[in-house]
Scaffold this motif. Sequence first.
Motif, mmCIF file in Angstrom:
data_model
loop_
_atom_site.group_PDB
_atom_site.id
_atom_site.type_symbol
_atom_site.label_atom_id
_atom_site.label_comp_id
_atom_site.label_asym_id
_atom_site.label_seq_id
_atom_site.Cartn_x
_atom_site.Cartn_y
_atom_site.Cartn_z
ATOM 1 N N GLY A 166 0.771 -1.343 0.006
ATOM 2 C CA GLY A 166 -0.004 0.223 -0.011
ATOM 3 C C GLY A 166 0.672 1.153 -0.096
ATOM 4 O O GLY A 166 0.244 2.377 -0.273
ATOM 5 N N GLN A 167 2.262 1.187 0.283
ATOM 6 C CA GLN A 167 2.938 2.408 0.223
ATOM 7 C C GLN A 167 3.543 2.615 -1.165
ATOM 8 O O GLN A 167 3.706 1.832 -2.032
ATOM 9 C CB GLN A 167 4.208 2.111 1.094
ATOM 10 N N SER A 168 3.752 3.982 -1.451
ATOM 11 C CA SER A 168 4.145 4.317 -2.723
ATOM 12 C C SER A 168 5.987 4.280 -2.762
ATOM 13 O O SER A 168 6.165 4.238 -1.682
ATOM 14 C CB SER A 168 3.906 5.905 -2.989
ATOM 15 N N LEU A 169 6.408 4.129 -3.963
ATOM 16 C CA LEU A 169 7.945 3.933 -4.018
ATOM 17 C C LEU A 169 8.386 5.270 -3.235
ATOM 18 O O LEU A 169 9.567 5.185 -2.558
ATOM 19 C CB LEU A 169 8.183 3.940 -5.374
ATOM 20 N N ARG A 170 8.001 6.457 -3.183
ATOM 21 C CA ARG A 170 8.381 7.611 -2.753
ATOM 22 C C ARG A 170 8.472 7.640 -1.252
ATOM 23 O O ARG A 170 9.263 7.973 -0.616
ATOM 24 C CB ARG A 170 7.423 8.766 -3.055
ATOM 25 N N VAL A 183 8.785 -3.916 -11.780
ATOM 26 C CA VAL A 183 7.858 -4.337 -10.885
ATOM 27 C C VAL A 183 7.154 -5.323 -11.760
ATOM 28 O O VAL A 183 6.529 -4.808 -12.870
ATOM 29 C CB VAL A 183 6.922 -3.350 -10.297
ATOM 30 N N THR A 184 6.450 -6.595 -11.382
ATOM 31 C CA THR A 184 5.721 -7.353 -12.261
ATOM 32 C C THR A 184 4.434 -7.641 -11.377
ATOM 33 O O THR A 184 4.694 -8.201 -10.181
ATOM 34 C CB THR A 184 6.447 -9.031 -12.754
ATOM 35 N N SER A 185 3.421 -7.219 -11.957
ATOM 36 C CA SER A 185 2.102 -7.234 -11.076
ATOM 37 C C SER A 185 1.180 -8.096 -12.073
ATOM 38 O O SER A 185 0.704 -7.516 -13.132
ATOM 39 C CB SER A 185 1.591 -5.924 -10.717
ATOM 40 N N GLY A 186 0.882 -9.274 -12.069
ATOM 41 C CA GLY A 186 0.031 -10.143 -12.659
ATOM 42 C C GLY A 186 1.047 -10.511 -14.021
ATOM 43 O O GLY A 186 2.107 -10.949 -13.770
ATOM 44 N N LYS A 187 0.472 -10.158 -15.069
ATOM 45 C CA LYS A 187 1.209 -10.424 -16.383
ATOM 46 C C LYS A 187 2.057 -9.248 -16.757
ATOM 47 O O LYS A 187 2.446 -9.159 -17.774
ATOM 48 C CB LYS A 187 0.338 -10.981 -17.185
ATOM 49 N N ARG A 188 1.694 -8.184 -15.858
ATOM 50 C CA ARG A 188 2.290 -6.904 -16.615
ATOM 51 C C ARG A 188 3.802 -6.471 -15.876
ATOM 52 O O ARG A 188 3.742 -6.304 -14.678
ATOM 53 C CB ARG A 188 1.270 -5.614 -16.465
ATOM 54 N N ALA A 197 2.136 2.231 -5.942
ATOM 55 C CA ALA A 197 2.191 1.536 -4.517
ATOM 56 C C ALA A 197 2.451 -0.139 -4.923
ATOM 57 O O ALA A 197 2.067 -0.283 -6.066
ATOM 58 C CB ALA A 197 0.794 1.872 -4.003
ATOM 59 N N PHE A 198 2.772 -0.750 -3.934
ATOM 60 C CA PHE A 198 3.009 -2.189 -3.915
ATOM 61 C C PHE A 198 1.959 -2.854 -3.487
ATOM 62 O O PHE A 198 1.322 -2.616 -2.458
ATOM 63 C CB PHE A 198 4.242 -2.496 -3.234
ATOM 64 N N ALA A 199 1.696 -4.034 -4.054
ATOM 65 C CA ALA A 199 0.455 -4.893 -3.457
ATOM 66 C C ALA A 199 1.315 -6.345 -3.202
ATOM 67 O O ALA A 199 2.180 -6.902 -3.744
ATOM 68 C CB ALA A 199 -0.495 -5.018 -4.581
ATOM 69 N N GLU A 200 0.632 -7.204 -2.248
ATOM 70 C CA GLU A 200 0.817 -8.515 -2.051
ATOM 71 C C GLU A 200 0.969 -9.322 -3.243
ATOM 72 O O GLU A 200 -0.096 -9.081 -4.181
ATOM 73 C CB GLU A 200 0.066 -9.047 -1.104
ATOM 74 N N GLY A 201 2.037 -10.152 -3.564
ATOM 75 C CA GLY A 201 2.137 -10.833 -4.744
ATOM 76 C C GLY A 201 2.820 -10.156 -5.866
ATOM 77 O O GLY A 201 3.441 -10.861 -6.532
ATOM 78 N N ASP A 202 3.223 -8.861 -5.788
ATOM 79 C CA ASP A 202 3.983 -8.241 -6.737
ATOM 80 C C ASP A 202 5.271 -8.766 -6.758
ATOM 81 O O ASP A 202 5.755 -8.827 -5.613
ATOM 82 C CB ASP A 202 4.073 -6.757 -6.421
ATOM 83 N N ARG A 203 6.130 -8.847 -8.082
ATOM 84 C CA ARG A 203 7.504 -9.261 -7.798
ATOM 85 C C ARG A 203 8.389 -8.440 -8.375
ATOM 86 O O ARG A 203 8.118 -7.314 -9.177
ATOM 87 C CB ARG A 203 7.640 -10.361 -8.737
#
Length: 447
Positions: A166-170, A183-188, A197-203
């Motif tokens: 939930g936090q932004s990179l900043r 960042v890989t989120s899903g297939k993107r 911001a980052f979510a659980e499961g992001d690589r």
Amino acid sequence: MNVVILGAGTVGTSIAQLLCENGHNVRLVDFSAEALERSGEDLDIQTIVGSACDAVTLFQADVLNADLCLAVTSNDEVNLVGASLCKAMGAKRSISRIFEPRYLDYSTFDYRRHFAIDNLLSLEQLTALELAKTIRANGLFTLESFARGGIEIQEVEVQAGSKVIGQSLRAIRMPANVRIGLVTSGKRSFIPHADDAFAEGDRITLVGERTEIRGVMKLFQIKAPPHLDIIIAGGGKVGFYLAKSLERERYRVTIMEVDEERCHELARQLPEATILHANATSQAEMREARVGKADVFIASTGRDEDNIICGVEARELGTGRILSVVRRPDYVNVLEKLQIDFAVSPRLVMARQILGMVSGGPILAAEETADGEVLIWEVEVQPNSPVTRIPLKELSLSQTLIAAIVRDDYVRVPTAEDVLKSHDSAVVLVNRQLTSEAIKLFMTTKD
């Protein structure tokens, strides 16, 4: 572009054909008149008979006016000397093909710098990196190759309970010499903006100096991720480079090699890997090696037919993913029908690399991530370009990341305060949609 190719073997002829098809002016040099005759039959090229190490021959090939020289004979030493001579005689860029891994080990001696060559090109290493990209979600192994091992790449997953969710990179306090490259989120896959911001499961792919990157990993993962079991069939150069790329905390690498002497050599060079003296075309020996329990099986022997057999056997045994090296283009459709998940053609890998070299401007080499969304460039900073005038923090770098700089053969991750200098090399990640704007940052502009 004017391109001189030293060596009229299979690789040299393939490169000449590729460049001719793309409208480049090609001269081909080889000591064998017969080889040149075969190569030049269907190509609109000039051929020169002579040694790649002979200055007179190179003068006849007009290396003085060459934009690019590629030394791709079957002999490393000939390639090194030939490429060095081309550079000394006036070629703008000079590349040497390398077979022997020790020439690419910059920790012992920098042959590229010693011979004043712009780059050392290993077809086997490029093939291995292409395979490695499909195993790692973000596929940035090539970044380490461009930066010549001076930086470290680590891939982490944002785990449940991480404070960054939930936090932004900043808002995340990162050391000055560590970057989030991708960042890989899903297939993107994307290069993160300061407000993302980052979510659980992001690589997350971290790029940085070894002393700092381990601590940053703990921000994203609460506990060590499970290991992936990787089995490589074939301990040749492709298998060696692949194992070396994957020989990390998250990967347990096993190599199956039929030659006992080669097994001993691999065991010395790859202390973290398991080396099995085994025939990967034998189902019984594959069962004994527990291939069916592996997460990924890679067929990288020296014969396409053996790779096909290995892949079929691994599929029947129940391996999670099957990757294969295929040298003959007509075998690609066969592999698809046999449910091989991914096939790498060294010839196609080489073609993409060469076309990146002749793209013009400051780009020395170009690659892309596994999903093709992000390009990885090695660029030479041109005099009076925008990056030489102001600190990086003042440049418009949205969806573009300068991940590493090479100055006086020292590699490091730049800080926001850095100003690049003329003739620095930089490793750059850029969104595919923004390439035309990003490249202008490194090109000479008028005051």
